[in-house]
Design a protein around this motif. Sequence first.
Motif, PDB file in Angstrom:
ATOM      1  N   TYR A  70       8.631   6.373   5.428  1.00 41.45           N
ATOM      2  CA  TYR A  70       7.216   6.683   5.575  1.00 41.45           C
ATOM      3  C   TYR A  70       6.867   6.775   7.055  1.00 41.45           C
ATOM      4  O   TYR A  70       7.355   6.013   7.877  1.00 41.45           O
ATOM      5  N   ASP A  71       5.996   7.728   7.374  1.00 41.16           N
ATOM      6  CA  ASP A  71       5.724   8.052   8.778  1.00 41.16           C
ATOM      7  C   ASP A  71       4.509   7.325   9.341  1.00 41.16           C
ATOM      8  O   ASP A  71       4.450   7.056  10.547  1.00 41.16           O
ATOM      9  N   TYR A  72       3.524   7.047   8.520  1.00 38.03           N
ATOM     10  CA  TYR A  72       2.288   6.434   9.005  1.00 38.03           C
ATOM     11  C   TYR A  72       1.915   5.273   8.081  1.00 38.03           C
ATOM     12  O   TYR A  72       2.100   5.338   6.865  1.00 38.03           O
ATOM     13  N   TRP A  73       1.339   4.237   8.708  1.00 39.11           N
ATOM     14  CA  TRP A  73       0.991   3.014   7.967  1.00 39.11           C
ATOM     15  C   TRP A  73      -0.427   2.577   8.285  1.00 39.11           C
ATOM     16  O   TRP A  73      -0.884   2.697   9.429  1.00 39.11           O
ATOM     17  N   GLY A  74      -1.091   2.055   7.263  1.00 44.93           N
ATOM     18  CA  GLY A  74      -2.382   1.421   7.462  1.00 44.93           C
ATOM     19  C   GLY A  74      -2.210  -0.024   7.879  1.00 44.93           C
ATOM     20  O   GLY A  74      -1.080  -0.541   7.957  1.00 44.93           O
ATOM     21  N   GLN A  75      -3.317  -0.700   8.090  1.00 46.83           N
ATOM     22  CA  GLN A  75      -3.279  -2.048   8.657  1.00 46.83           C
ATOM     23  C   GLN A  75      -3.103  -3.140   7.609  1.00 46.83           C
ATOM     24  O   GLN A  75      -2.843  -4.265   7.958  1.00 46.83           O
ATOM     25  N   CYS A  95      -1.000   0.815   2.733  1.00 45.10           N
ATOM     26  CA  CYS A  95      -0.803   2.200   2.333  1.00 45.10           C
ATOM     27  C   CYS A  95       0.016   2.901   3.411  1.00 45.10           C
ATOM     28  O   CYS A  95       0.006   2.494   4.572  1.00 45.10           O
ATOM     29  N   ALA A  96       0.711   3.943   2.996  1.00 47.90           N
ATOM     30  CA  ALA A  96       1.579   4.662   3.910  1.00 47.90           C
ATOM     31  C   ALA A  96       1.629   6.136   3.523  1.00 47.90           C
ATOM     32  O   ALA A  96       1.471   6.476   2.344  1.00 47.90           O
ATOM     33  N   ALA A  97       1.866   6.973   4.521  1.00 48.82           N
ATOM     34  CA  ALA A  97       1.932   8.419   4.307  1.00 48.82           C
ATOM     35  C   ALA A  97       3.315   8.934   4.686  1.00 48.82           C
ATOM     36  O   ALA A  97       3.892   8.505   5.686  1.00 48.82           O
ATOM     37  N   SER A 139      -9.227  -7.488 -12.097  1.00 46.65           N
ATOM     38  CA  SER A 139      -8.910  -6.176 -11.527  1.00 46.65           C
ATOM     39  C   SER A 139      -9.451  -6.048 -10.109  1.00 46.65           C
ATOM     40  O   SER A 139     -10.445  -6.682  -9.743  1.00 46.65           O
ATOM     41  N   LEU A 140      -8.785  -5.217  -9.348  1.00 44.23           N
ATOM     42  CA  LEU A 140      -9.235  -4.798  -8.025  1.00 44.23           C
ATOM     43  C   LEU A 140      -8.843  -3.344  -7.835  1.00 44.23           C
ATOM     44  O   LEU A 140      -7.844  -2.885  -8.418  1.00 44.23           O
ATOM     45  N   ARG A 141      -9.598  -2.641  -7.018  1.00 46.98           N
ATOM     46  CA  ARG A 141      -9.207  -1.286  -6.656  1.00 46.98           C
ATOM     47  C   ARG A 141      -9.111  -1.166  -5.143  1.00 46.98           C
ATOM     48  O   ARG A 141     -10.088  -1.410  -4.438  1.00 46.98           O
ATOM     49  N   LEU A 142      -7.952  -0.824  -4.679  1.00 46.51           N
ATOM     50  CA  LEU A 142      -7.726  -0.604  -3.264  1.00 46.51           C
ATOM     51  C   LEU A 142      -7.950   0.871  -2.929  1.00 46.51           C
ATOM     52  O   LEU A 142      -7.641   1.752  -3.726  1.00 46.51           O
ATOM     53  N   SER A 143      -8.466   1.098  -1.731  1.00 46.30           N
ATOM     54  CA  SER A 143      -8.657   2.446  -1.225  1.00 46.30           C
ATOM     55  C   SER A 143      -7.974   2.576   0.121  1.00 46.30           C
ATOM     56  O   SER A 143      -7.862   1.598   0.866  1.00 46.30           O
ATOM     57  N   CYS A 144      -7.545   3.766   0.436  1.00 44.68           N
ATOM     58  CA  CYS A 144      -6.935   4.041   1.733  1.00 44.68           C
ATOM     59  C   CYS A 144      -7.417   5.414   2.179  1.00 44.68           C
ATOM     60  O   CYS A 144      -7.096   6.422   1.535  1.00 44.68           O
TER      61      CYS A 144
END
Length: 123
Positions: free
Chosen positions: A110-115, A95-97, A16-21
């Motif tokens: 989607y309007d915004y993206w993480g790296q 991740c994206a918003a 398992s892994l947990r991603l955060s944004c």
Amino acid sequence: VQLQASGGGLAQAGGSLRLSCVASGGTFSSYSMGWFRQALGKEREFVALISWRGGNAAYADSVKGRFTISKDNAKNTVYLQMNSLKPEDTAVYYCAADRGIWTTTVLNEYDYWGQGTQVTVSS
């Protein structure tokens, strides 16, 4: 809006892994959020989404029952809990918003993206 994804790494199959944004700027509580992934040599694909209030979620068939998306508006953070990992889950996860009213699985809406954060699952 800036999105900062973290939590990727190396896991064994079945692990398992947990991603955060974490989001900064904008009004996080009003955004639907999505997770996408891109494996080497492949197109970016939808993984999971959650509505702006967190009441509705949707998943790609390939991760349904193994991954869980959640949203904490008080912490401006969206999570992706990944269980029962498989080697084919290996990818860069983004991740994206989305500012839109309706949730969507379409990448271009989607309007915004993480790296991105790298997830590698060994067999």
